[in-house]
Each structure stands twice: as C-alpha cells, then as structure tokens.
Design an enzyme around this catalytic site. Structure first.
Site, PDB file in Angstrom:
ATOM      1  N   ILE A 119      48.101 -18.907  23.156  1.00 59.33           N
ATOM      2  CA  ILE A 119      49.201 -19.496  22.939  1.00 59.33           C
ATOM      3  C   ILE A 119      49.833 -20.011  24.163  1.00 59.33           C
ATOM      4  O   ILE A 119      49.874 -19.217  25.272  1.00 59.33           O
ATOM      5  CB  ILE A 119      50.368 -18.205  22.497  1.00 59.33           C
ATOM      6  CG1 ILE A 119      49.590 -17.679  21.159  1.00 59.33           C
ATOM      7  CG2 ILE A 119      51.654 -18.484  22.234  1.00 59.33           C
ATOM      8  CD1 ILE A 119      50.139 -16.384  20.623  1.00 59.33           C
ATOM      9  N   LYS A 188      51.359  -7.734  30.101  1.00 55.97           N
ATOM     10  CA  LYS A 188      52.023  -8.848  29.652  1.00 55.97           C
ATOM     11  C   LYS A 188      53.392  -9.155  29.493  1.00 55.97           C
ATOM     12  O   LYS A 188      53.974 -10.124  29.983  1.00 55.97           O
ATOM     13  CB  LYS A 188      51.379  -9.275  28.269  1.00 55.97           C
ATOM     14  CG  LYS A 188      49.668  -9.443  28.104  1.00 55.97           C
ATOM     15  CD  LYS A 188      49.244  -9.366  26.690  1.00 55.97           C
ATOM     16  CE  LYS A 188      47.808  -9.629  26.650  1.00 55.97           C
ATOM     17  NZ  LYS A 188      47.292  -9.434  25.208  1.00 55.97           N
ATOM     18  N   GLY A 285      40.404 -14.130  22.555  1.00 60.73           N
ATOM     19  CA  GLY A 285      39.040 -14.928  22.101  1.00 60.73           C
ATOM     20  C   GLY A 285      38.529 -16.035  23.092  1.00 60.73           C
ATOM     21  O   GLY A 285      39.254 -16.366  24.068  1.00 60.73           O
TER      22      GLY A 285
END
Length: 377
Positions: A119, A188, A285
């Site tokens: 993202i 994060k 991923g």
C-alpha cells in the site's frame, strides 16, 4: 541507478526480479550469508565491498531485524548512499538517528514498504502533510491478525487452530509473537504517527495489547451484540499531546474496517481539509512489498531526497477515553467502579483512559494470564 540489495529472501528475491528487466537501474550486488550460485559474482558476503564501491548509489535492505541492519544503514547513509528498506523494526526503533544521518549526508531514506506492504501509505501521508494538518490516523496494519480474526468471525474455530492454519499459509511466522501480541502493528504505528504529527514516539510511548487471548466465545458474544473485532492501530492529536495505541477494537458491523477480509490492510488518515482518506490493499507478501521497495528507488531517481518528514519532536503522551470490553477472573475495585453492564463472559466499562486500561491489563497479567480486553468504538 546501481543498487546493493541486502538479503535475498522472500522480499529481496522479489526486488531483484522486478528490477531485472528495467533499464534505469540494476542490482550490482546481493549481500547474503547463504550461497546462491545463480547470482554469480553479484553475491558478496562483506558489506565493505558495497561501501567502498563508488558506483553503488543506493542500498536496498530486505533483511529485517535491528542488527546488523542498523549498522549497515548508518554506514550507507554516512557514505552518502541512499537507503531503502522494508524493515519496520529498524525505522521505528532508530527513527531519529536514521533521519538525522540522512539529513546530514543529503542521502535519501525511504521505507514505504515498511508500513502497509504494497500500500502506498507513507508517501501519500507525507504528501497530505504538505498542505494539511493531520488530526488522526487509524487502521488495520497487520494482515496476519486480520486473517485470524476474519476467519474466527466467519466460522466457529479456536484461536490456536486458525493460528496454525495461518502459519501453514505463510501468513504467520513460526514464532508469531510480533503479530498476535501487536508489536508489528505498534512499529508501523510509530512510523506513521511520527510522519503524520512531526513527533518522536518510541515503543514505550505506544501501549499495545494483542489478540493472543481472544476466544471463539468472545467472537460469538461480539457478533450477537452487533460488533466485529479487529486489531486496530490509532494515533491522534489530543489536548495534552499525541496519543497512539494498539488494541483489539469492537466496531459496528457497518464500519468500513469491519469488512476488511483475510490478510488485507485498511489504513486511514483524517485531515483538516482533506477529510478522511483510506488506503486498502495487500499488507504483506513477496511482490506487493518488493514493488514498494522498487517504487522508492524510482522516487529517488526522480529526485527525492531526505525522509518523508524532517521533524522529530518529542511530545507529551496524550490519552483517549472510551468504553472497554474486559474479560478477567482477577478481582479489582477499580474495575468494579467502571462497570456499566455485562456482555457475555465479560463486562463493558464506562469510558476510561486508554493509558489506564492498558496499565491495568498489564498489572493483572500474572494473576489472570487469559484475560482479554477490547476497546469499543
């Protein structure tokens, strides 16, 4: 652009594959302790080879961990080499040291892949900051825990069983602690909050409570009450500073975050002028993460320098009050005074400071290691 790639695992291999057909950049070196005969002379085992090669202008790190990643990052930045990383632990822990090193040398430090995987969250957050005052950030920032909670919501399954399935699918590590205890999402959130609010949060400033103790009984209770449970990171400006925290959160079934499936992420900022802006996609991923590493390299080619934000100011730790669901066998007069009503095997409290509730849960951990809580929106 001549790139030295640190680490040739899942993400590093993905970076190499994406760059291979490009004409504007090449991976000159790959640093890894393991043997990869297919890499030929590109494979090196000594970081000095990279530092001492003036042709290498950019180092891309996909190793993870704090050391030797920190030493490599500082050496590269001090040598004037750009540093691109997907390492959230490194950036959150050494935030100030790294951005100051980049500022001093004029090199570029980028970590878009460290928050949200594929993202483009950090670049757009920084872009919004150029014209707007960010009031809050929130979201689902960990695909592993979202997969677990989504699976438990859709079918009656025990936490231990769905965690094992997540490990089989490669969503969870053999040691899943960083995910299920909320440490991954905490890191994060620290990076995101620091960029959003020009602040300098550290691990001790961001209370975290994970999903390790959630049960299928909790999930049934929440569903019957019209709630969906997600592990949510929140950062916001308060009257007394900046408040940032990570906790399981009970959301209305109509909330946009409630619909986020499987291992996807959804991250949102709210600006004074822009209002609410949300970013949805694969939070992890091989190729989603690797693609953002390469995007950072392309941004550097286009002239990007420095970091997403140049300020790193210590701020007071703010707090935010809201109701909580608490399930515990521990006895507490403080908790009794907060009682509002019963919900399943737990209770719902009156609004209470997030700092106080997190401190309370930490204080009863030894007495009731199975205790669970969730904030209520």
């Amino acid at each position: 652009m001549k790139i030295a790639l640190l680490g040739y695992g899942v993400v590093g291999g993905g970076v190499d594959r994406i760059i291979a057909p490009r004409e504007d950049m090449e991976v000159k070196y790959v640093l890894d302790l393991r043997s990869f005969p297919e890499l030929g002379e590109r494979l090196v085992h000594d970081f000095d080879t990279i530092i001492n090669d003036p042709e290498v202008d950019t180092v891309a790190e996909a190793m993870g961990g704090l050391h030797p990643a920190y030493e490599f990052a500082m050496a590269a930045l001090k040598a004037g080499k750009n540093y691109v990383t997907a390492n959230k632990h490194l950036i959150s822990h050494y935030y100030q040291e790294l951005i100051e090193a980049a500022k001093e040398s004029g090199a570029c430090l980028r970590c878009t892949a460290a928050v949200g995987g594929g993202i483009p969250w950090l670049v757009n957050l920084a872009r919004a900051r150029r014209v707007d005052d960010i009031m809050s950030i929130q979201g689902i920032m960990n695909g592993t825990t979202n997969y677990i909670l989504d699976t438990m919501l859709k079918s009656p399954v025990r936490f231990a069983d769905v965690l094992a399935r997540a490990q089989e699918l490669g969503y969870a590590e053999a040691d899943p602690s960083a995910d299920i205890d909320g440490l991954d999402i905490q890191r994060k959130l620290i990076i995101s909050s620091n960029v959003a609010f020009d602040c300098l949060l550290k691990e001790e400033d961001v209370p975290v409570f994970g999903i390790r103790n959630i049960t299928d009984g909790d999930i049934r209770t929440f569903t019957e009450a019209g709630f969906v449970c997600k592990l949510v990171a929140t950062g916001l400006k308060t009257a007394d500073g900046v408040s940032a925290w990570v906790e399981p959160t009970l959301l209305s079934s109509q909330d946009m975050m409630s619909a986020v499936p499987a291992n996807f992420n959804l991250i949102t900022y709210t600006g004074e002028y822009l209002g609410e802006q949300s970013y949805y996609g694969q939070g992890a991923g091989r190729f989603p993460t690797a693609a953002n590493v390469v995007q950072d390299c392309i941004d550097i080619l286009a002239g990007e320098r420095g970091f997403y934000g140049s300020a790193a100011n210590p701020v007071p730790q703010g707090s935010h009050a809201h109701p909580y669901y608490v399930r515990t066998s521990a006895k507490s007069e403080w908790l009794d005074e907060l009682f509002d009503h019963t919900l399943g095997q737990g209770i719902v409290t009156k609004p209470v400071s997030n700092l106080q509730m997190h401190a309370f849960m930490a204080s009863i951990a030894a007495e009731d290691p199975e205790a669970f809580m969730a904030g209520i929106r």
